[in-house]
Design an enzyme around this catalytic site. Sequence first.
Site, PDB file in Angstrom:
ATOM      1  N   TYR A 141       8.031   0.543   7.709  1.00  0.00           N
ATOM      2  CA  TYR A 141       7.506  -0.513   6.797  1.00  0.00           C
ATOM      3  C   TYR A 141       8.191  -0.460   5.206  1.00  0.00           C
ATOM      4  O   TYR A 141       8.595  -1.034   4.563  1.00  0.00           O
ATOM      5  CB  TYR A 141       6.039  -0.465   6.516  1.00  0.00           C
ATOM      6  CG  TYR A 141       5.438  -1.527   5.184  1.00  0.00           C
ATOM      7  CD1 TYR A 141       5.901  -2.690   5.202  1.00  0.00           C
ATOM      8  CD2 TYR A 141       4.618  -0.755   4.650  1.00  0.00           C
ATOM      9  CE1 TYR A 141       5.403  -3.609   4.126  1.00  0.00           C
ATOM     10  CE2 TYR A 141       4.082  -1.648   3.561  1.00  0.00           C
ATOM     11  CZ  TYR A 141       4.215  -2.863   3.327  1.00  0.00           C
ATOM     12  OH  TYR A 141       3.853  -3.564   2.240  1.00  0.00           O
ATOM     13  N   PHE A 169       0.072  -1.508  -5.191  1.00  0.00           N
ATOM     14  CA  PHE A 169      -0.504  -0.399  -4.793  1.00  0.00           C
ATOM     15  C   PHE A 169      -1.710  -1.052  -3.678  1.00  0.00           C
ATOM     16  O   PHE A 169      -1.361  -1.999  -2.996  1.00  0.00           O
ATOM     17  CB  PHE A 169      -1.089   0.653  -5.724  1.00  0.00           C
ATOM     18  CG  PHE A 169      -0.006   1.395  -6.132  1.00  0.00           C
ATOM     19  CD1 PHE A 169       1.111   0.811  -6.979  1.00  0.00           C
ATOM     20  CD2 PHE A 169      -0.084   2.712  -6.010  1.00  0.00           C
ATOM     21  CE1 PHE A 169       2.144   1.748  -7.271  1.00  0.00           C
ATOM     22  CE2 PHE A 169       0.689   3.752  -6.328  1.00  0.00           C
ATOM     23  CZ  PHE A 169       1.952   3.058  -6.887  1.00  0.00           C
TER      24      PHE A 169
END
Length: 323
Positions: A141, A169
Amino acid sequence: MKILVVGGAGYIGSVCAELLLDEGHEVGVFDNLSEGHRRAVDPRATFFEGDLAERVRIQAALVDFQPEAVMHFAASALVGESMENPSKYFRNNIAHGLNLLDAMVATGVQRIVFSSTCATFGPPERVPIDETAPQRPINPYGESKLAFEKILHWYDEIHGLRFVALRYFNAAGASENFGEEHRVETHLIPNVLKVALGQKSQVEIYGTDYETPDGTCIRDYIHILDLARAHILALKSATSDFYNLGTGGGTSVREVIDSCRKITGHNIPVVEKPRRAGDPPRLIAASEKIQRELGWRPQFQRIDAIIESAWKWHQKFPNGYGD
Ligand code: UDP
């Protein structure tokens, strides 16, 4: 402005589309509804159902809608799944993303805001993580998103495609109308709130022996509306660049659960489990660069405020989008 939000039926894309519309922009949404939901498309937006796998579909949407810029959220985004099925991640996030970029070049759309991730960094040598930290992803990913960041650099150099890549984040919280609903839920906050809704009996804590004050992992949770505001500021950026995006604060898994207990009034039973593969102990963003250069300021600094907004949305839509 006229913006095409690719992946605009998903969690982050739907809230960005909503905020753009609230601010008076004209919005198109392009989504294949594999992870997104038709009801998550703001009714004020023009919807194009299509898959980036088919370059002709995205190119036709660009020709039809004639946007000045694209926001690109359409991607596969689960670390664990990427460790089992890397092909899906490289294909969706790189190959299909290239169809979008090539269609943009072919139709003369010259601006893109790209949804990147702190997973491009891998385990940090130090926190908070700023833009100078080495990028060494530890899963397909993160690797796929890093590859796309590099591709953007070259499309800028060669085709003059101006980009801003925002490395998020932990996106969390909800707007009044749109919130977090994944077909398979792996994220902490929605999983805890499902317990409070009576849809799960307990929440699992993945690892209680980390070197953190309470032994559980620490993350930087950023409110989805603060993320959306950063995207809108990024549209106005004069130059191509990369920005880390978080609040700079850290909250442990146990602190998230405690906050959910306080807000929902539910005792939320927990069961302690072993560590989940690939989880770094502490991920916190240094967001000074975007604050300095684009004037971004997070409006939600407290985890309680973020969770309150998520809880409100889950109570309003206990079955999510119902599809
Ligand atoms: N986590 C947990 N129980 C859950 C889901 C997540 O303990 O049911 C932990 C996970 O191991 C990580 C943190 O919560 O330390 C945040 O996980 P999430 O999947 O929400 O986001 P990530 O940081 O992986 O993007």
